[in-house]
Design an enzyme around this catalytic site. Structure first.
Site, PDB file in Angstrom:
ATOM      1  N   PRO A   2       0.803  -1.229   0.000  1.00 27.85           N
ATOM      2  CA  PRO A   2       0.000   0.000   0.000  1.00 27.85           C
ATOM      3  C   PRO A   2       0.834   1.277   0.000  1.00 27.85           C
ATOM      4  CG  PRO A   2      -0.939  -1.567   1.520  1.00 27.85           C
ATOM      5  CD  PRO A   2       0.379  -2.132   1.073  1.00 27.85           C
ATOM      6  N   GLU A   3       0.676   2.057  -1.060  1.00 24.90           N
ATOM      7  CA  GLU A   3       1.202   3.410  -1.128  1.00 24.90           C
ATOM      8  C   GLU A   3      -0.018   4.347  -1.074  1.00 24.90           C
ATOM      9  OE1 GLU A   3       3.944   3.885  -4.429  1.00 24.90           O
ATOM     10  OE2 GLU A   3       4.510   1.782  -4.349  1.00 24.90           O
ATOM     11  N   ARG A 114       3.060 -10.511   7.084  1.00 24.97           N
ATOM     12  CA  ARG A 114       4.452 -10.376   7.516  1.00 24.97           C
ATOM     13  C   ARG A 114       4.612  -9.590   8.798  1.00 24.97           C
ATOM     14  NH1 ARG A 114       6.295 -10.046   1.470  1.00 24.97           N
ATOM     15  NH2 ARG A 114       7.866  -8.522   1.951  1.00 24.97           N
TER      16      ARG A 114
END
Length: 277
Positions: A2-3, A114
């Site tokens: 996600p940017e 993660r």
DNA sequence: ACGAGGTCCTGCGAGC
DNA sequence: TGCTCGCAGGACCTCG
């Protein structure tokens, strides 16, 4: 990963589902994501509070509560924030970091395979210093060319690295830096002090256009990213260079090159098109 | 001020 | 088939 466009999409979809509600029975399944707050204090604050706004700053989701506290969730690489309006499938129950009921069978979930993502709880003073660490928002109404030029000034670093420096400019990560540089025909490794005015102009335009188009496509799903309703984005279909090393350049047909020399991150570009000053 | 490299974390694909 | 290895990368850190 996600940017800005991905987080913007998440926020737009979470907002109507969350604003005015309280996170009921919040449960935290991992504490290593917490920054500057204990599990007990985070959960107590959530239980006692109504959400008054959901917004985005840089690549972070900001939930503001009636008490003035803000919970910041940084999805980083693999974090997803979803409001489920149905029972979750078994695989949708994996990797849950934070979950809470919204009533009427709806559930808010932050999942992160993660667990590189982070969760902060800030009061007003904490928020002021937090948000001050980031550069201007490129999609803000007042982000004009002069402000963009100010982001590039005072450094000799590679243009790609500067674009991705959150202290200079908020929200641009590896995917959109690659795309904007290609579109502007700017060499990613060229120091920003060696870009002429025309190149800075093209880059300004390209950064804004790429971000706006990606928001319209509800973000880029390469692997993990999902929108706030759990769907895939569509902008991966529109990428010119990211993930396309070895394929022909859309503009001139030259094989696109991938290198890791800038900031250790995959940089894909066209030798022929991206050589202008 | 700068670059290089380490850290966190897990899934996945390449290679043997 | 099954194993190891390196990579994905955002944000932070230390070191020289």
């Amino acid at each position: 990963m996600p940017e800005l466009p991905e987080v913007e999409t998440i926020v737009r979809e979470l907002r109507p589902a969350l604003v005015g509600h309280t996170l009921l029975h919040p449960r935290l399944h991992a504490t290593d994501v917490l920054r500057g707050v204990s599990a007990a204090r985070l959960l107590a604050t959530l239980r006692a509070n109504r959400i008054v706004e959901v917004s985005r700053r840089a690549k972070h989701v900001v939930m503001q509560f009636a008490s003035g506290h803000r919970m910041i969730i940084q999805p980083r690489m693999t974090g997803v924030l979803i409001v489920y309006a149905r029972r979750r499938l078994p695989e949708e129950r994996r990797y849950v970091v934070l979950e809470a009921s919204l009533g009427h069978g709806r559930t808010f979930v932050f999942q992160d395979v993660r667990r590189l993502g982070t969760v902060w709880l800030l009061d007003e003073a904490g928020w002021r210093s937090y948000t001050a660490r980031f550069g201007p928002e490129p999609l803000a109404d007042d982000f004009d060319f002069a402000r963009f030029e100010a982001c590039l000034r005072g450094t000799r670093q590679a243009t790609k690295k500067v674009l991705m420096d959150q202290r200079r400019l908020a929200g641009v990560g590896n995917i959109y830096a690659n795309e904007a540089l290609f579109r502007a025909r700017v060499d990613p490794s060229r120091p920003t002090d060696r870009l002429d005015r025309a190149a800075r102009r093209r880059l300004y335009r390209a950064v804004l256009d790429v971000l706006v188009e990606a928001v319209e496509h509800r973000g880029t799903t390469v692997r993990d990213y999902r929108t706030g309703t759990g769907e895939r984005g569509e902008h991966q279909e529109a990428l010119d260079v990211y993930g396309r090393g070895g394929e022909p350049c859309a503009r001139c047909g030259t094989r696109l090159a991938t290198t890791h020399v800038i900031d250790g991150r995959a940089t894909t570009f066209c030798f022929r098109c991206q050589g202008e000053p």
